[in-house]
Structures are given as structure tokens and as C-alpha cells.
Write a protein that holds these residues in place. Sequence first.
Motif, PDB file in Angstrom:
ATOM      1  N   ASN A   1       0.820  -1.230   0.000  1.00 52.45           N
ATOM      2  CA  ASN A   1       0.000   0.000   0.000  1.00 52.45           C
ATOM      3  C   ASN A   1       0.847   1.271   0.000  1.00 52.45           C
ATOM      4  O   ASN A   1       0.928   2.000   0.987  1.00 52.45           O
ATOM      5  CB  ASN A   1      -0.941  -0.003   1.212  1.00 52.45           C
ATOM      6  CG  ASN A   1      -1.864  -1.196   1.229  1.00 52.45           C
ATOM      7  OD1 ASN A   1      -2.686  -1.372   0.330  1.00 52.45           O
ATOM      8  ND2 ASN A   1      -1.704  -2.057   2.219  1.00 52.45           N
ATOM      9  N   ILE A   2       1.467   1.538  -1.151  1.00 51.82           N
ATOM     10  CA  ILE A   2       2.379   2.666  -1.281  1.00 51.82           C
ATOM     11  C   ILE A   2       1.598   3.974  -1.390  1.00 51.82           C
ATOM     12  O   ILE A   2       0.794   4.167  -2.307  1.00 51.82           O
ATOM     13  CB  ILE A   2       3.282   2.503  -2.514  1.00 51.82           C
ATOM     14  CG1 ILE A   2       3.969   1.148  -2.478  1.00 51.82           C
ATOM     15  CG2 ILE A   2       4.297   3.633  -2.584  1.00 51.82           C
ATOM     16  CD1 ILE A   2       4.797   0.883  -1.250  1.00 51.82           C
ATOM     17  N   VAL A   3       1.849   4.882  -0.462  1.00 53.99           N
ATOM     18  CA  VAL A   3       1.272   6.236  -0.485  1.00 53.99           C
ATOM     19  C   VAL A   3       2.419   7.222  -0.615  1.00 53.99           C
ATOM     20  O   VAL A   3       3.357   7.222   0.202  1.00 53.99           O
ATOM     21  CB  VAL A   3       0.459   6.526   0.790  1.00 53.99           C
ATOM     22  CG1 VAL A   3      -0.132   7.936   0.722  1.00 53.99           C
ATOM     23  CG2 VAL A   3      -0.648   5.494   0.960  1.00 53.99           C
TER      24      VAL A   3
ATOM     25  N   GLU B   1       7.046  13.441  -4.975  1.00 47.28           N
ATOM     26  CA  GLU B   1       8.068  12.647  -4.298  1.00 47.28           C
ATOM     27  C   GLU B   1       8.871  11.806  -5.288  1.00 47.28           C
ATOM     28  O   GLU B   1       8.328  11.242  -6.237  1.00 47.28           O
ATOM     29  CB  GLU B   1       7.409  11.725  -3.263  1.00 47.28           C
ATOM     30  CG  GLU B   1       8.390  10.870  -2.469  1.00 47.28           C
ATOM     31  CD  GLU B   1       7.711   9.999  -1.430  1.00 47.28           C
ATOM     32  OE1 GLU B   1       8.351   9.042  -0.954  1.00 47.28           O
ATOM     33  OE2 GLU B   1       6.539  10.276  -1.086  1.00 47.28           O
ATOM     34  N   SER B   2      10.182  11.715  -5.057  1.00 51.63           N
ATOM     35  CA  SER B   2      11.052  10.907  -5.891  1.00 51.63           C
ATOM     36  C   SER B   2      10.859   9.431  -5.548  1.00 51.63           C
ATOM     37  O   SER B   2      10.813   9.054  -4.374  1.00 51.63           O
ATOM     38  CB  SER B   2      12.506  11.314  -5.671  1.00 51.63           C
ATOM     39  OG  SER B   2      13.360  10.558  -6.503  1.00 51.63           O
ATOM     40  N   VAL B   3      10.763   8.595  -6.595  1.00 49.58           N
ATOM     41  CA  VAL B   3      10.445   7.175  -6.423  1.00 49.58           C
ATOM     42  C   VAL B   3      11.401   6.328  -7.260  1.00 49.58           C
ATOM     43  O   VAL B   3      11.714   6.676  -8.406  1.00 49.58           O
ATOM     44  CB  VAL B   3       8.995   6.870  -6.854  1.00 49.58           C
ATOM     45  CG1 VAL B   3       8.632   5.420  -6.548  1.00 49.58           C
ATOM     46  CG2 VAL B   3       8.015   7.818  -6.209  1.00 49.58           C
ATOM     47  N   HIS B   4      11.830   5.201  -6.688  1.00 51.78           N
ATOM     48  CA  HIS B   4      12.668   4.238  -7.401  1.00 51.78           C
ATOM     49  C   HIS B   4      11.798   3.075  -7.873  1.00 51.78           C
ATOM     50  O   HIS B   4      11.107   2.440  -7.073  1.00 51.78           O
ATOM     51  CB  HIS B   4      13.784   3.724  -6.479  1.00 51.78           C
ATOM     52  CG  HIS B   4      14.581   2.604  -7.057  1.00 51.78           C
ATOM     53  ND1 HIS B   4      14.475   1.298  -6.603  1.00 51.78           N
ATOM     54  CD2 HIS B   4      15.485   2.575  -8.070  1.00 51.78           C
ATOM     55  CE1 HIS B   4      15.291   0.526  -7.295  1.00 51.78           C
ATOM     56  NE2 HIS B   4      15.922   1.271  -8.190  1.00 51.78           N
TER      57      HIS B   4
ATOM     58  N   GLY C   1      -4.279  11.589  -5.956  1.00 54.27           N
ATOM     59  CA  GLY C   1      -5.204  10.667  -6.622  1.00 54.27           C
ATOM     60  C   GLY C   1      -4.638   9.262  -6.691  1.00 54.27           C
ATOM     61  O   GLY C   1      -3.578   8.959  -6.133  1.00 54.27           O
ATOM     62  N   GLU C   2      -5.381   8.403  -7.382  1.00 57.03           N
ATOM     63  CA  GLU C   2      -4.992   7.003  -7.551  1.00 57.03           C
ATOM     64  C   GLU C   2      -4.349   6.816  -8.920  1.00 57.03           C
ATOM     65  O   GLU C   2      -4.922   7.205  -9.937  1.00 57.03           O
ATOM     66  CB  GLU C   2      -6.228   6.102  -7.423  1.00 57.03           C
ATOM     67  CG  GLU C   2      -6.917   6.205  -6.068  1.00 57.03           C
ATOM     68  CD  GLU C   2      -8.202   5.399  -6.007  1.00 57.03           C
ATOM     69  OE1 GLU C   2      -8.492   4.659  -6.980  1.00 57.03           O
ATOM     70  OE2 GLU C   2      -8.926   5.504  -5.006  1.00 57.03           O
TER      71      GLU C   2
ATOM     72  N   VAL D   1      -1.311   8.913  -4.379  1.00 53.67           N
ATOM     73  CA  VAL D   1      -0.650  10.190  -4.087  1.00 53.67           C
ATOM     74  C   VAL D   1      -1.589  10.974  -3.192  1.00 53.67           C
ATOM     75  O   VAL D   1      -2.755  11.197  -3.535  1.00 53.67           O
ATOM     76  CB  VAL D   1      -0.340  10.982  -5.360  1.00 53.67           C
ATOM     77  CG1 VAL D   1       0.210  12.368  -5.015  1.00 53.67           C
ATOM     78  CG2 VAL D   1       0.647  10.215  -6.243  1.00 53.67           C
ATOM     79  N   ALA D   2      -1.094  11.354  -2.017  1.00 53.91           N
ATOM     80  CA  ALA D   2      -1.918  12.054  -1.024  1.00 53.91           C
ATOM     81  C   ALA D   2      -1.170  13.281  -0.517  1.00 53.91           C
ATOM     82  O   ALA D   2       0.050  13.219  -0.287  1.00 53.91           O
ATOM     83  CB  ALA D   2      -2.273  11.140   0.125  1.00 53.91           C
ATOM     84  N   ALA D   3      -1.883  14.365  -0.355  1.00 52.62           N
ATOM     85  CA  ALA D   3      -1.262  15.584   0.183  1.00 52.62           C
ATOM     86  C   ALA D   3      -0.852  15.350   1.637  1.00 52.62           C
ATOM     87  O   ALA D   3      -1.552  14.630   2.368  1.00 52.62           O
ATOM     88  CB  ALA D   3      -2.252  16.733   0.086  1.00 52.62           C
ATOM     89  N   PRO D   4       0.263  15.931   2.058  1.00 56.40           N
ATOM     90  CA  PRO D   4       0.704  15.736   3.448  1.00 56.40           C
ATOM     91  C   PRO D   4      -0.333  16.241   4.446  1.00 56.40           C
ATOM     92  O   PRO D   4      -1.101  17.172   4.152  1.00 56.40           O
ATOM     93  CB  PRO D   4       1.989  16.573   3.519  1.00 56.40           C
ATOM     94  CG  PRO D   4       2.383  16.853   2.104  1.00 56.40           C
ATOM     95  CD  PRO D   4       1.154  16.776   1.272  1.00 56.40           C
TER      96      PRO D   4
END
Length: 451
Positions: A350-352, A357-360, A424-425, A448-451
Motif C-alpha cells: 500500500n504505497i502512499v 516525491e522521488s520514487v525508485h 489521486g490514484e 498520491v496524497a497531500a501531506p
Amino acid sequence: MPLLKPFGRLFLTIFLPVFLFFNTGFAVAASKVEILHWGDDWSIEVDGQPFELKGAGMGYSDEAGIAILAKAGGNAFRTWGTEHLDVQLAAAERHGLKVLVGLDMQKQLQGFDYNDSAAVAAQLAMLKASIDRYKSHPSLLGWIIANEPNLMIGADGGAVQPNPKVYAAMGDVLDYIHEHDPDHPATVAFAFTGTLADDVNLALKSMPTLDFLSFQAYGALPAIAPLVEELAVELPYMVTEFGPLGHWEMPATQWGREIEEASGAKAAGLVDRMYQAGLNNPEGQLLGGFAFLWGHKQERTPTWYGLFTEDGGRTAAVDELTRLWTGQYSEQRAPSAWGLRLNELQATENIVLAPGESVHARLQASDPEGDSLSIRWQLMHEVQARSHGGHFEAEPDAVRLDAGKTTSVGDVHEMMLRAPLQPGEYRLYAWAQDGSGGVATANFPFLVAAP
């Protein structure tokens, strides 16, 4: 149609091929299809010759896709309607294939009212016209009167039985086929639901002369044979849909998005379930089956069910079917993907991500011949309106992907990307192509969720 029950092993069937003028205007000989029963075994004969079913559900309406099936070792395909049937039957005849035709019988699930006698009568007239139009084609294998008529979903999301008038309407179609086309057997394709045994028994009350049963199952494929034994019905059966684990059978994220297997795992699972179900060597009541789907389809994702990608790329599952149908792989096999991770995490975790954000991303994909792979990445929104029962579903929009270059070392392919700025999703897709028409696929849903 009546089943031929030979005395001992000696039986005689005499018929004269009747040359008819099909709607194309060419003189053709109508096929004669028989289901034979000897002891505990059932089999198919076409024009007096044994027919070992090696089938797929046809997603292509053009000749090119049908020709590929023949080249892969398939000898039959099924349809879900008659919209493209003239082209499909003509192509089937040219390539030596037989067609199990799905009639355009409407579903209660999609809103058709079987209490409306006028609508039911109009539908019967339409179906009779289709039967009359195609019954004399030499590539006809038989008829699927209805596809998953038992698939009804209650308010709680569980399976419920359909209106009994659905089966009564199907019985009228069956009677017409037996009267006007006795040379081709007819079936009903049942969805594998929690009420399946009751559904079959209810249907057979309205259709006691049904020629054979058909079932459609994915992860539950090995459970069909025990169910048939439990039903204790003296009828053979086909598996008219089987494929990867269904989206309802896979785990989902905490926000409800189904997690798809990578293409290598799909191919391996498909073969394993085929062996468990006996589809590698049908015997007893099992007549054979049709793999789903010979083509491309959007359902939850654009890669979940199709044996091919939208641009015609061939997945490893096609190679496995070729091996089972012909005894050997094709000369050039497709690559396989075994997993896609973000930040070294799996989709079940469950990656949020925060906006931007930088992602590998790390894809594991390999090619059986050791060919170098070209990796294509794509970011898409998730499906907005989810379909039920395999009906039309709009493909989600692509999203601009802010990503660096892919680096590949052996079977590992990596890149860095930035999460979208808009919450969003989303789902990240990876395609690994071998340059010879083969492709491996994998995807990863994230939020992707706002802090």
C-alpha cells in the motif's frame, strides 16, 4: 441434439453433405458436429473425424489475429456475439478453424427485463434469424445460447440467482436450434459463482435437452471437475473461458485497487491450473476449453486479461498455449516479467506517496533466448467506472511521466520517477519488449496524497 451412443465400439453414422448457398453466395458444405459418448468418456467429431478442441476466446475481428491462432496450433475459437461473425467465419474457413458462436442474448445483469414478454419475443426472433443465417457455414462448431446468464449481483455484492424466466427464454432458443439445426450442439456458458450448482439445476429444468454444459472460471478452474461430479449430470462440459487469476481473486490495496500479476506469473499459473483441471489432456466428461482472451481487453487494466497487448505484442501465455497445443514452443518466445517494485516495496504494501516525491522503480523481466529488452514505462489514472461481467470499460487516461533513463543489469531494469503533483490514484505500467513481437508486462498501483 441427441447424443450418439454406440453399441460396443461399433457405430455407424450415415449422412449426405448438403451443399447450400451461404449468405456470401458461395456453395459450401455445412459441417456436421457430433458429441459421442462411450463408457465414461465423451468426445467431439466434426464431419466424421475426431476433433480435439484447442481453443481460445476470440478478441480480434480481423483475419490477422485469427491467422495467428491457427499458426500457434489452435483449431477453434469462440465468440460472444455475431457483430463480426461474417468476417470471423470466413477467416476461420480459410485457416481451417472451427467456431463456437455466441448468440447475442441479453443479460439481466445489464438491465434486460425478462418479465417483458414483448422484448423477449423480439429477442427470440432476432436470435432465430442469426441461427438461420449461420447454421450452414462449414466452420460452425456449435452455439453458445447465452454467456454467464447466472451472473447476478445482489445488494450485498454477493451472487444471487436470476429470474427463472431467463432460462425459460433460453429453452425456447434451444428448442429452435434442435428443430432447425440438428447438426450443431448448443450450450450455455455459466459463470463460476457461489450459486453455480443451483444455477445449473434450475437451468436444466427449462433446458433438459441441453447438449453440453459450459463453465467459465479463472482461479477456480481446478474446482470445475469436482463440481461436475457433485452435480451428477450425464452431460459433457467445456470450459468456455479460463485465464489468469481474476481481478476479484487477487488482493487489493487499502483504497480498493486490485493488484495484477506480472505476465510471467500469469503464464506459469495458467499452465498449472490447466494441468490441474485436465485441459492439457481432456478426458471423461471434459471436452476441452477456450483460453481467454486471444486479443486485447481493458478490464481493470489494459493488460489484465489479453493474451496480447493493444499494439499486438505477444505475451508468454501465448507461448505456453502453443506448447500445449503443438508439443513445442514457438521459435521465438516472449519475455516474462516477474515483479515490479516501488522503493523496494510490493504493491500489497500500500504505497502512499507525497506529490512530487522521488520514487525508485525496479522491474524484474527476462527473455528465454537472452535477448536484450527494451523497457517502456507509462503512468495512468485508475479506472473510474468499473464494469461487471466483462462488459465495456473505458480505458483510463495516461498521465505525464516525469522519469529518468532506464538502466538494465541482467534481469533487473530500474529508473527514477517523480510522483504526480495532483493527489489521486495512479498505476505505473512497464512493458519489456524483445524486438521480435514478444512483450512482458507488469504494473503497480499507488496513491498520491497531500501531506
